[in-house]
Structure formats: structure tokens, C-alpha cells
Design a protein around this motif. Sequence first.
Motif, PDB file in Angstrom:
ATOM      1  N   PHE A 114       0.768  -1.286  -0.026  1.00 44.93           N
ATOM      2  CA  PHE A 114      -0.407   0.431  -0.009  1.00 44.93           C
ATOM      3  C   PHE A 114       0.960   1.043  -0.353  1.00 44.93           C
ATOM      4  CE2 PHE A 114      -2.893  -3.488   2.068  1.00 44.93           C
ATOM      5  CZ  PHE A 114      -4.109  -3.070   1.249  1.00 44.93           C
ATOM      6  N   TYR A 115       0.056   2.471  -0.883  1.00 42.04           N
ATOM      7  CA  TYR A 115       0.813   3.315  -0.515  1.00 42.04           C
ATOM      8  C   TYR A 115       1.257   4.538   0.562  1.00 42.04           C
ATOM      9  CZ  TYR A 115       1.115   8.731  -1.822  1.00 42.04           C
ATOM     10  OH  TYR A 115       1.981   9.808  -2.053  1.00 42.04           O
ATOM     11  N   ARG A 116       2.372   5.116   1.206  1.00 42.44           N
ATOM     12  CA  ARG A 116       2.357   5.754   2.322  1.00 42.44           C
ATOM     13  C   ARG A 116       2.244   7.401   1.729  1.00 42.44           C
ATOM     14  NH1 ARG A 116       2.539   0.107   2.532  1.00 42.44           N
ATOM     15  NH2 ARG A 116       2.672   0.093   5.260  1.00 42.44           N
ATOM     16  N   ASN A 117       1.022   7.610   2.267  1.00 40.73           N
ATOM     17  CA  ASN A 117       1.159   9.515   2.038  1.00 40.73           C
ATOM     18  C   ASN A 117       1.559  10.245   2.223  1.00 40.73           C
ATOM     19  OD1 ASN A 117      -0.261  12.243   2.098  1.00 40.73           O
ATOM     20  ND2 ASN A 117      -2.353  11.112   1.210  1.00 40.73           N
ATOM     21  N   PRO A 118       2.422  11.377   1.625  1.00 41.92           N
ATOM     22  CA  PRO A 118       3.350  11.496   2.635  1.00 41.92           C
ATOM     23  C   PRO A 118       2.563  13.086   3.752  1.00 41.92           C
ATOM     24  CG  PRO A 118       3.527  12.768   0.208  1.00 41.92           C
ATOM     25  CD  PRO A 118       2.778  11.612   0.727  1.00 41.92           C
ATOM     26  N   THR A 119       1.651  13.427   3.560  1.00 39.36           N
ATOM     27  CA  THR A 119       0.724  14.415   4.211  1.00 39.36           C
ATOM     28  C   THR A 119       0.453  13.428   5.322  1.00 39.36           C
ATOM     29  OG1 THR A 119      -1.012  14.016   2.743  1.00 39.36           O
ATOM     30  CG2 THR A 119       0.256  16.112   2.556  1.00 39.36           C
ATOM     31  N   ASN A 120      -0.320  13.184   5.563  1.00 35.81           N
ATOM     32  CA  ASN A 120      -1.166  12.205   6.389  1.00 35.81           C
ATOM     33  C   ASN A 120      -0.700  10.840   7.362  1.00 35.81           C
ATOM     34  OD1 ASN A 120      -2.059  10.028   5.092  1.00 35.81           O
ATOM     35  ND2 ASN A 120      -4.039  11.654   4.232  1.00 35.81           N
ATOM     36  N   ARG A 121       0.305   9.955   6.041  1.00 32.06           N
ATOM     37  CA  ARG A 121       1.045   8.708   6.849  1.00 32.06           C
ATOM     38  C   ARG A 121       1.139   8.795   8.367  1.00 32.06           C
ATOM     39  NH1 ARG A 121      -0.275   3.408   6.401  1.00 32.06           N
ATOM     40  NH2 ARG A 121       1.917   2.000   7.898  1.00 32.06           N
ATOM     41  N   GLN A 122       0.395   8.236   9.022  1.00 35.82           N
ATOM     42  CA  GLN A 122       0.989   8.055  10.645  1.00 35.82           C
ATOM     43  C   GLN A 122       2.097   7.242  11.268  1.00 35.82           C
ATOM     44  OE1 GLN A 122      -1.328   9.706  13.130  1.00 35.82           O
ATOM     45  NE2 GLN A 122      -1.722  10.574  11.236  1.00 35.82           N
ATOM     46  N   GLY A 123       2.956   8.008  12.044  1.00 35.93           N
ATOM     47  CA  GLY A 123       4.020   7.220  11.962  1.00 35.93           C
ATOM     48  C   GLY A 123       5.326   7.563  11.399  1.00 35.93           C
ATOM     49  N   VAL A 124       5.042   7.931  10.130  1.00 31.09           N
ATOM     50  CA  VAL A 124       6.312   8.537   9.522  1.00 31.09           C
ATOM     51  C   VAL A 124       5.614   9.781   9.070  1.00 31.09           C
ATOM     52  CG1 VAL A 124       6.933   7.856   6.611  1.00 31.09           C
ATOM     53  CG2 VAL A 124       5.438   6.051   8.653  1.00 31.09           C
ATOM     54  N   PHE A 125       5.543  10.675   8.693  1.00 35.11           N
ATOM     55  CA  PHE A 125       5.637  11.168   8.332  1.00 35.11           C
ATOM     56  C   PHE A 125       4.253  12.727   8.519  1.00 35.11           C
ATOM     57  CE2 PHE A 125       5.565   9.139   3.540  1.00 35.11           C
ATOM     58  CZ  PHE A 125       6.556  10.013   3.418  1.00 35.11           C
ATOM     59  N   ALA A 126       2.917  12.017   9.653  1.00 35.21           N
ATOM     60  CA  ALA A 126       2.549  12.987  10.810  1.00 35.21           C
ATOM     61  C   ALA A 126       2.300  11.823  11.768  1.00 35.21           C
ATOM     62  CB  ALA A 126       1.136  12.970  10.135  1.00 35.21           C
ATOM     63  N   SER A 127       1.587  12.740  13.125  1.00 40.62           N
ATOM     64  CA  SER A 127       1.373  12.599  14.378  1.00 40.62           C
ATOM     65  C   SER A 127       0.072  13.292  14.435  1.00 40.62           C
ATOM     66  CB  SER A 127       2.542  12.462  15.133  1.00 40.62           C
ATOM     67  OG  SER A 127       2.113  12.830  17.005  1.00 40.62           O
ATOM     68  N   GLY A 128      -1.265  12.524  14.315  1.00 39.73           N
ATOM     69  CA  GLY A 128      -2.486  13.386  14.385  1.00 39.73           C
ATOM     70  C   GLY A 128      -2.257  14.135  12.654  1.00 39.73           C
ATOM     71  N   SER A 129      -3.069  15.306  13.328  1.00 41.11           N
ATOM     72  CA  SER A 129      -3.045  16.277  12.145  1.00 41.11           C
ATOM     73  C   SER A 129      -1.739  16.502  11.963  1.00 41.11           C
ATOM     74  CB  SER A 129      -4.581  16.922  12.013  1.00 41.11           C
ATOM     75  OG  SER A 129      -3.696  17.998  13.038  1.00 41.11           O
ATOM     76  N   ASP A 130      -0.642  16.399  12.876  1.00 41.54           N
ATOM     77  CA  ASP A 130       0.285  17.952  12.575  1.00 41.54           C
ATOM     78  C   ASP A 130       1.412  16.861  11.566  1.00 41.54           C
ATOM     79  OD1 ASP A 130      -0.180  19.959  14.155  1.00 41.54           O
ATOM     80  OD2 ASP A 130       0.354  19.332  16.038  1.00 41.54           O
ATOM     81  N   ALA A 131       2.162  17.322  10.647  1.00 41.71           N
ATOM     82  CA  ALA A 131       3.192  17.072  10.529  1.00 41.71           C
ATOM     83  C   ALA A 131       4.529  16.088  11.705  1.00 41.71           C
ATOM     84  CB  ALA A 131       4.421  17.776   9.790  1.00 41.71           C
ATOM     85  N   LEU A 132       4.839  15.053  11.093  1.00 43.99           N
ATOM     86  CA  LEU A 132       6.161  14.858  12.154  1.00 43.99           C
ATOM     87  C   LEU A 132       7.553  14.894  12.199  1.00 43.99           C
ATOM     88  CD1 LEU A 132       6.101  12.700  14.436  1.00 43.99           C
ATOM     89  CD2 LEU A 132       6.045  11.041  12.920  1.00 43.99           C
ATOM     90  N   PHE A 133       7.908  15.581  12.916  1.00 45.38           N
ATOM     91  CA  PHE A 133       9.723  15.729  13.023  1.00 45.38           C
ATOM     92  C   PHE A 133       9.995  15.210  13.921  1.00 45.38           C
ATOM     93  CE2 PHE A 133       7.817  19.214  10.392  1.00 45.38           C
ATOM     94  CZ  PHE A 133       8.437  19.385   9.523  1.00 45.38           C
ATOM     95  N   ALA A 134      10.859  14.529  13.115  1.00 46.19           N
ATOM     96  CA  ALA A 134      12.216  13.787  14.707  1.00 46.19           C
ATOM     97  C   ALA A 134      13.107  14.759  15.231  1.00 46.19           C
ATOM     98  CB  ALA A 134      13.135  12.915  13.561  1.00 46.19           C
ATOM     99  N   ASP A 135      13.314  15.068  16.351  1.00 46.86           N
ATOM    100  CA  ASP A 135      13.665  16.134  16.452  1.00 46.86           C
ATOM    101  C   ASP A 135      15.161  15.635  17.377  1.00 46.86           C
ATOM    102  OD1 ASP A 135      15.046  18.344  18.912  1.00 46.86           O
ATOM    103  OD2 ASP A 135      12.907  18.938  19.462  1.00 46.86           O
ATOM    104  N   SER A 136      16.157  16.175  16.709  1.00 41.53           N
ATOM    105  CA  SER A 136      17.636  15.205  17.922  1.00 41.53           C
ATOM    106  C   SER A 136      17.960  15.358  18.589  1.00 41.53           C
ATOM    107  CB  SER A 136      18.423  14.575  16.076  1.00 41.53           C
ATOM    108  OG  SER A 136      18.702  16.517  16.157  1.00 41.53           O
ATOM    109  N   THR A 137      17.543  17.226  18.696  1.00 43.35           N
ATOM    110  CA  THR A 137      18.549  17.868  20.416  1.00 43.35           C
ATOM    111  C   THR A 137      17.568  18.102  21.069  1.00 43.35           C
ATOM    112  OG1 THR A 137      17.688  20.002  18.723  1.00 43.35           O
ATOM    113  CG2 THR A 137      19.657  18.546  18.213  1.00 43.35           C
ATOM    114  N   GLY A 138      16.326  18.364  20.586  1.00 45.77           N
ATOM    115  CA  GLY A 138      15.438  18.308  21.870  1.00 45.77           C
ATOM    116  C   GLY A 138      14.450  20.023  22.160  1.00 45.77           C
ATOM    117  N   GLU A 139      15.392  20.343  20.881  1.00 41.92           N
ATOM    118  CA  GLU A 139      14.894  22.746  20.644  1.00 41.92           C
ATOM    119  C   GLU A 139      13.684  23.067  20.219  1.00 41.92           C
ATOM    120  OE1 GLU A 139      17.946  23.634  18.392  1.00 41.92           O
ATOM    121  OE2 GLU A 139      19.664  22.813  19.673  1.00 41.92           O
ATOM    122  N   GLY A 140      12.695  22.058  19.680  1.00 39.55           N
ATOM    123  CA  GLY A 140      11.522  21.514  19.206  1.00 39.55           C
ATOM    124  C   GLY A 140      11.558  22.072  17.753  1.00 39.55           C
TER     125      GLY A 140
END
Length: 853
Positions: free
Chosen positions: A310-336
Motif C-alpha cells: 500500500f501507498y504511504r501518503n507524505p501528508t498524513n501517514r501516521q508514524g512516518v509523516f504525521a502524528s495526529g494532524s501535525d507533520a512529524l519531525f524527528a527532533d534530534s536535540t530537543g530544541e523543538g
Amino acid sequence: MNYNFNKRKFLPLSIAIALSSTAYLSAQAYAQTEEAADDAADYEQIAVLGSRRAQARSAMETPSPIDIVDSQELMRQGSTNAIDALTAVVPSLNASREPISDAASMVRPVNLRSLAADQTLVLVNGKRRHRGAVVGEFVSGVNRGAQGVDVTPLFGAALKRVEILRDGAAAQYGSDAIAGVINYALQDDPETRMITAQYGKSYYNDGETFEVSGAYGFHLGDDGFLVASFQAKDSGPTSRGVQDGEGTNSGATALDAAGFPIQNPVVVWGAPEVSDDYKFFVNSGYDINEYVQAYGFANYATRDVDGSFFYRNPTNRQGVFASGSDALFADSTGEGCPTGPLPTTSFDDAQNFVNGAGDNCFSFFSWFPGGFTPRFGGNVEDYSIALGLKGELDNGLTYDVSVVNGENNLSYEIYNTVNASLGSASPTEFYLGAQIENETVFNADFSKVVEVAAFASDLNVAFGLQYHDESFEITPGDEASYTAGEFVSQGFSVGSNGFQGFNPSISGDFSRNSSSAYVDFEADVTDDLLLGLAIRYEDYSDFGTTTNGKLTARYMVNDDFAIRGAVSTGFRAPSVGQSNLQRAATNFNNGQLEELLVVSTTSPFAALFGGGQLGPEDARNVSLGFTTSLGDLSLTVDYFNIKIDDRIAQVTRELTPEQRDQLVAGGVAEAATVSQISFFVNDFDTETSGVDVVANYPINWDNSSTKFTLALNYTDTKVTNRGETVSDARAREVEDALPDYRTTFTVDHSFEPFNALIRVNYYGEVYESLFNDETLPVVTPSMFIVDAELAYDISENMSVAIGAKNLFDEFPDEWETAGFTGRDGGFLGAIYPLNHPAGLGGGSYYLRLSANF
């Protein structure tokens, strides 16, 4: 060893070499006499299945219904595999296509009399064939959860004939023989010299197939034979979907319009690519003396499979591109990192949103700005070897002592995906581990003819012992395919997305053994009445014992009409794989993709919901029919009824937060991230009944001949007890996922040097839950498929044929369900039913060149 053949160059070159060799050899070859050819044709119609008497019978003379498909018929279907070739001529046999069904896309299940694939026993040269390593937990219809035999390694050039016993036979042959038995008899003629090359392609310019196959026989001195056969094949993928429409799960059409770099189509619905597909068989026998023969046969097969997920949508795929309705970023320093959804109306806006995040913020959008579709597959490796001695003692006791070992090994791979919890450290391709089924069977079979004065014939007494050792092994994948990376706490999913690799905690080697003993009596009680009785006792190390019996009878009313019937009990032992499989994967549920954990039946997860050791499925079979000859017309009609109790079902349960906490407190640490589990239980009962009709009518003209064959199967299955797991939709799948009516009508006309064949296949109405989702019901009306072939004998030893599968390019009706209509955007891009036994490939053509020398 890893041989990096360029398959696109290798197979065409093989074909060219094969054709050149064939042309040269055929010029020097000798032809069989007409008398020898006629004898061979007659011999092909003799069955050895279903009876332990030395006296062989034709299909019209057997006490139970048997289909016999000879090697020539297998090679003339246009299909380059024995599965499709058999289903084209035996309407009681079906084989579903399984696009995007995880491991089941690599090993196709085969169904006899609309029962599950593992409810049919498969033999090779009369010896039990090992199971495939696939447990079809995401397969549709009647095969959900089944672990059947991988019959793909069995190919036409290696086979002398295929015998299909359409009757319960567990008392004769053991577990699995509820629907019946399929015996693949290998080529054993040392004078065999044949080679075939075939090229095919779909009407849509895909699905390109190259194949070379052949068999060569040898004399081993004056008293033995050896036949070696091979097949080398390449099968290209097909695609029969459309771009996923706006408003569905992926919304790829809208993203495409907004300038996102979208693959078209994002989900590929069709046959996977199968490459480096090589198969080998050896069959041999040697007469040690007048009374003893040593024999052996072996196979090796390997193939690589590559299919779509199946296809993973770049705008809403949970756990990869999104968390809830927010875009998902991996924060490597905790700066936000930025919050809010990824813009979808413009690709430039989306790119600017991601590029505007700090250096500490990583998004998989930077790797896959158009999203991604994982590609799943791997390698299937299969081998078996059988050795035995058979003969006759001075007192007339015949014996057959043998040992068979076989293994099916599925090594899984996935690429174009990520372990999102690893962030930018994630690979994009993974080795996922393997499932391995290994079985060893020891048999000692004996038979003796006993004179009984009151009987019209001697009483045949057969008895024997069997020891069966089975193991199912799970080996771990790359650590990156299952590990929880540092960003799991930020909402990123764990493991290779689409199919999580096996981790060491669920890997292992699980085994069981069983011992059995049987006795079998058969005799002509009068000149007109045949009776048979078989009793079998089996003892399994995991669930206990079972005893089964079968009574058969055949009565000749007159020279042209006979009545036959049987009553029997039977069983199917749960497979070791069904009891012990554990893995995580992506499931489609209520319109959404979810992560699902399959657990063993005795795991703490299953115990929480009443799971435990699986027991056997118990069956009762009744059949009654007649055979008749009316001039040149031969006709068989057989009614059957099969009741099965305690069928194995797959249970899916949601874990509540309280249940997760309970499991974690009990030491099951992985429960912390699990929301849905699946396991197997014995739970529901069914009744399957129907009628098989087979009619043959040959006509000899002045300079030609025509053979008409009509085969009809009607099968009706009812769920008589739903237990606690079978919903309305699941019950309907079990009852209607395969057509009630299947009919084939074949006209085979020979007018030297030409031969023309046309076959009409009819499929009755079929139901399926699209994507295995009960909220997406699809009913496909009945349909006809026409196959045709015209062959020309170039010489006494060489022929060429051109043909078409699905000549008129018929498809199942485009589906309509849940507000979606086929081609109007579809749903996930699918526009046709996905598992119809007629397939969704449409028409194809082929060219075949054959030589016997």
C-alpha cells in the motif's frame, strides 16, 4: 551462493539455445511407433490413487471419483504453471490470486471443492508432500489462516499425469485429506526426450513471460531408469489498477494536481514480478533383482518475487509523516520543531514548510516528497528428496519402505520503505528474516492378497506404519527491521514499515511428531460388487490421538452402468506454523491501515482472550454417484457432502490500555506498543455439498477426430455454527468467496498436421470483502472465459502452437461498494475484485515451440 544472472538476457538466450539444440536433435531423433504411442495414451488414463490393490483402474472404474490429467493436457493450456493448467480443466479446483497479501503473494493457495488449501492432501509419486512455509493470515476468503502446500515447484515437463481424488481420504492417507487428494506422478519413461520453449505477453503489453522446460530420460543399465526435468522461467509484473482517487485513503490524485512527485499508480494491483525462477526434478528406479526395486526422486526450486504494498501518503501517514494532524519531525536535540499539518495545496508550500524547520528537525518528506509504496517479496527455496525400496517376498507379501524429507524456505525482503523510529539513520531496504517448513516422513506399507472362497476375487489386505516429523522455524531479520529506534517516543513507528522483521524474541524452531497405523481391506465380494474398508489411527505429540475410517462400494448394475459411493470420517491436524507464527504487519481495517501483531496460540496475548493449544478439524464425508457408458459417451455424476467441525479461525482483538498494562506487568514488555493482536482458534463448523459431472464424447471423422469434454462442479458451503469469531461478512466469505458453479467445456479437434482446441470456462457469482475489510463488500456476477489454441506439426518430432488465454479479454465487473465505483477513482486504486479465481489480468497470448526426439 549468489549467482547474479542478468535474467532479461539469460532466459531469451536460453530459449535460443534450446530451440537451436532441439532443431538439431530432432533431425537425428527417432519417433515412437503408433502402437507405442497408443499404449502410452491408454496408460495415462489409469489411476493408482484411492486404492491399494495392485489392479489399476480407469477413472470410470474407480469406487471414488478421480480426475486424470495427463502431461500433454498440462502442457497445452497456455499457462506456464501447473496451478493454472489444472484449474483450467478441473472445475472443482480453484486457485485465487493474492495481490498485496504479504507472504501469500509468494505462494498461491489452491482449493478443492471450495475448502481451504490445507484441507487437501498433496502427494508426489504417492508420497506426502511437505507444506509451504506461508501461513496465510492476511489471505482472503476460505484460505485465511491456511498453511497449504506450495505446488509451484511442480511443473508440466516433470509430470506424467496428475490424479485428483475428489473424496475424503484421511483414513487411507492421513491428515489433510478432507476435500480430497492430489497426486503428482513424475515422468518415468527412460525414452523421454522433450523440450519446450514458450513466450507470452498480455494484451496490455505487460506480464511478459519467457519459459524453457524439458525432460530427458536415461536407461540405468538394463534394469533402471532416470528422468531429469527442468524449467527456467521469467514472469513480468502486471498492473490493472488506476491512480488512487481524491478523498480515499491516499488521495494521490489531489497531491498529483498540487505538484507532488507522485508515482502513477501509487499502488500496483496485479501479478508480482517473478524472476530467476528455476525448477528441477529427478525421478529414478532400479531393479536390484527380480523381486526388489530401489527408487528415488528429488526436486529443487528457487524463485524471487517482487510485489507492491500500500501507498504511504507524505501528508498524513501516521508514524512516518504525521502524528495526529501535525507533520512529524524527528527532533534530534530537543530544541523543538514546527507544529501543524503539512500544506497539501501546493508542493512548493509543503517543501518550504519542511525546509524551514531547524537542522535538528528531520522529516521523511525530504526522502520521499511524493510518499512511498513499499516493495515486498524475497526468495522462495524448495527442495525434497525421497528414497525407498519396494518389492515382494516369497510368501506374496509386497512392501514399500520409504523416507521423504522436504523443506520450503521463504526469505523475506522489503525495500523502498523505512524504520521510521530510526530517523535519518534508517535504511530503505531490509532483510526481514525467514519462515522455514521442514518435514520428514517415514513410511512402511505392506499388502498381501488373501484367498477368500466366498468372494469373487481375492481379498487385498494392506497395512502400514508412518512416522511424521514436522518443524516450523522463524529466523530473525536485520536488527534495523524490528528495532525500536530513539525516535519511537516522539511518535514514529517501529520496524520496517509495511512488514516488520522477525526479532529474536519471537524467532525459534517449533516442532512436533506423529505416528500412525492403518489397515485397508478391498475385494470384489461378487462379480458386480466391490467393497473397501480402511481404518487409520494417528497419535500427535501436541494435541493427542484420532481414529478415522472409510467404507467404499461400487456396484455394476450392468456392463454400462455402475453405482459408487463412500462414507468416511477425516481430520486435519493444525499446522505447527498456525500454532506458533508471530509477527507484526500492516492490516487494512475499517478503512484505515493499522499495525497488527500476529501471536502464537499459547502466547500471553492469546491467553488473555481464551487462546490455547489448537486441536484438529474433524470431518464426515458422504459421496454417492454413478458412471455410465452410452455408446462412445462416458459420463460420471457424483454427489458429495462434507461436514467439518472445529474449523480453525483467525481471531483479531483490540487491546485496552488496562490489558496492555496487565501484560507489561506480567513481563510482556512488547505489549506496551501493541493495540491489536491476531491468533488462531478452533471455532466454527461448516457443511459443504455439491455435485460433480464429467462427460466425454469422442467422434472420429474420415480424416480427423473431435473430442468433446464437459466438466461441471456445483458446490454449496454453509456455516452451520459461527462460534465466537465468525461475523456475518466472514461467514459469507467462507460460503461464497469461491463460485458455486464452475463449468469447463472443451472441444479438441485434430486434423493432421493441425490441432485446434477451444475451452469455455464459466464462473458463477463470487463474493469478497475488499482488502479483507468487512465494510467493503463486493459481489461479482457470473462470467465466461474462453481459451483457444492452434497447433501445427512442423515435422514428426516438432510442433508450434499459438494461443490465447482469455481470448475475449474478459474482466470481473468493476466493483461498486461503500460509495466508491471502480474506475471513478476506485479505492486505493483498485477497480476490480482482487481475488476472483478468474483473475484480473485480462487477455494474453503465447507462442510455444515443442520437440520430442
